[in-house]
Design an enzyme around this catalytic site. Structure first.
Site, PDB file in Angstrom:
ATOM      1  N   ASP A  88       0.918  -1.629   0.170  1.00  0.00           N
ATOM      2  CA  ASP A  88       0.464  -0.036   0.030  1.00  0.00           C
ATOM      3  C   ASP A  88       0.665   0.881  -0.519  1.00  0.00           C
ATOM      4  OD1 ASP A  88      -2.269   1.649   0.119  1.00  0.00           O
ATOM      5  OD2 ASP A  88      -2.083   1.824   2.872  1.00  0.00           O
ATOM      6  N   ASP A  99      -0.149   5.543   0.702  1.00  0.00           N
ATOM      7  CA  ASP A  99      -0.956   6.011   1.513  1.00  0.00           C
ATOM      8  C   ASP A  99      -0.413   5.551   3.087  1.00  0.00           C
ATOM      9  OD1 ASP A  99      -1.999   8.538   0.446  1.00  0.00           O
ATOM     10  OD2 ASP A  99      -2.096   7.001  -0.636  1.00  0.00           O
TER      11      ASP A  99
END
Length: 294
Positions: free
Chosen positions: A85, A87
């Site tokens: 991922d 953010d």
């Protein structure tokens, strides 16, 4: 004594909390433990142990030291596919929240982001709602956000580059936007990236995102697709994330790591990292500090 597993202990890097006394306490909490192997003095070590070792007892024995603990099978620890991922995982920020600040909407948008990442509301409609609030914002703010506000998470570049040096395929897969995943993946060193496309009209955000939205199920599908293409077993894959839209991907990976994650994610993942930086994922795989690629 056959040690089929290892207990991995990882300190918050600045604290260097992994002392000889801590290692002794860890061995005492692990029945029939072997000799520790130091991965990074004061920061990380692994201790051979038996299947069924009690991780809760180990954590209790080490509290309140700022340490992350995992018990993993000794075999097959080094993975061959890595999905991450972006953010609040590979970078310390939420890109959409930073964009919203330029529209004077950051507190409102950040509150929606937090609820979505906690799994309190569905990701896709929450993304559409937040993107709509960016309508009319000039595209040029993206470069400013990247230059002034986006910062890689400590240890991320070493993690990706070390794994790539050992033949691992690396993918940044995000519910964020290609405007950010492109530069971020290039800066950190990922092989590829996937994310959502913000639609633009005459140099300004149109307030919409291209469908279908890349969310929880798309992250899971990306892991399965790449695993199949590369001919890998499920056990040969590693994924890391912090939010609810990462849960399916983390659950499908051979090793799913919740990194400084929301409570629901930390409780569900195979391993949680609350203190270490991203090099913790290398220690989990048995890499020693001298093997890291800067």
């Amino acid at each position: 004594m056959q040690h089929s597993h290892v207990a991995v202990l990882i300190s918050e890097p600045g604290a260097r909390a992994l002392s000889a006394a801590v290692l002794a306490a860890a061995r005492a909490a692990l029945a029939d433990a072997g000799e520790p192997r130091i991965l990074d003095k004061g920061v990380a070590a692994e201790i051979p142990c038996v299947a069924g070792a009690d991780i809760d007892a180990l954590r209790a024995a080490l509290a309140p030291a700022p340490l992350d603990v995992a018990i993993l099978p000794a075999e097959g620890r080094r993975k061959r596919l890595f999905l991450a991922d972006m953010d609040s995982t590979m970078i310390g920020q939420e890109c959409i929240d930073e964009l919203a600040d330029y529209a004077g909407m950051k507190p409102h948008v950040a509150a929606i982001t937090e609820r979505a990442m906690r799994g309190e509301i569905a990701f896709e409609p929450a993304l559409r709602e937040r993107v709509a609030l960016l309508r009319g914002l000039p595209l040029s703010v993206v470069d400013e956000v990247i230059a002034k506000r986006i910062r890689p998470t400590p240890g991320g570049a070493a993690l990706v580059r070390t794994m790539k040096a050992h033949g691992v395929y690396t993918m940044l897969v995000s519910g964020g936007f290609t405007l950010f995943t492109g530069p971020v993946s290039a800066a950190i060193g990922f092989d590829a990236h996937r994310s959502n496309l913000l639609l633009v009209d005459s140099g300004r955000f149109a307030g919409t995102v291209a469908e279908p939205i890349l969310g929880r199920e798309a992250k899971l599908a990306t892991l399965i697709e790449l695993r199949t293409e590369l001919g890998l077993a499920a056990s040969e894959t590693l994924a890391v994330g912090d939010g609810a839209n990462d849960l399916a991907m983390l659950g499908e990976a051979g090793l799913g790591v919740a990194y400084h994650a929301k409570p629901q994610v930390a409780a569900s993942a195979h391993v949680r990292i609350d203190h270490g930086d991203l090099t913790a994922l290398l220690y989990l795989q048995g890499y020693a500090r001298e093997e890291f690629v800067a």
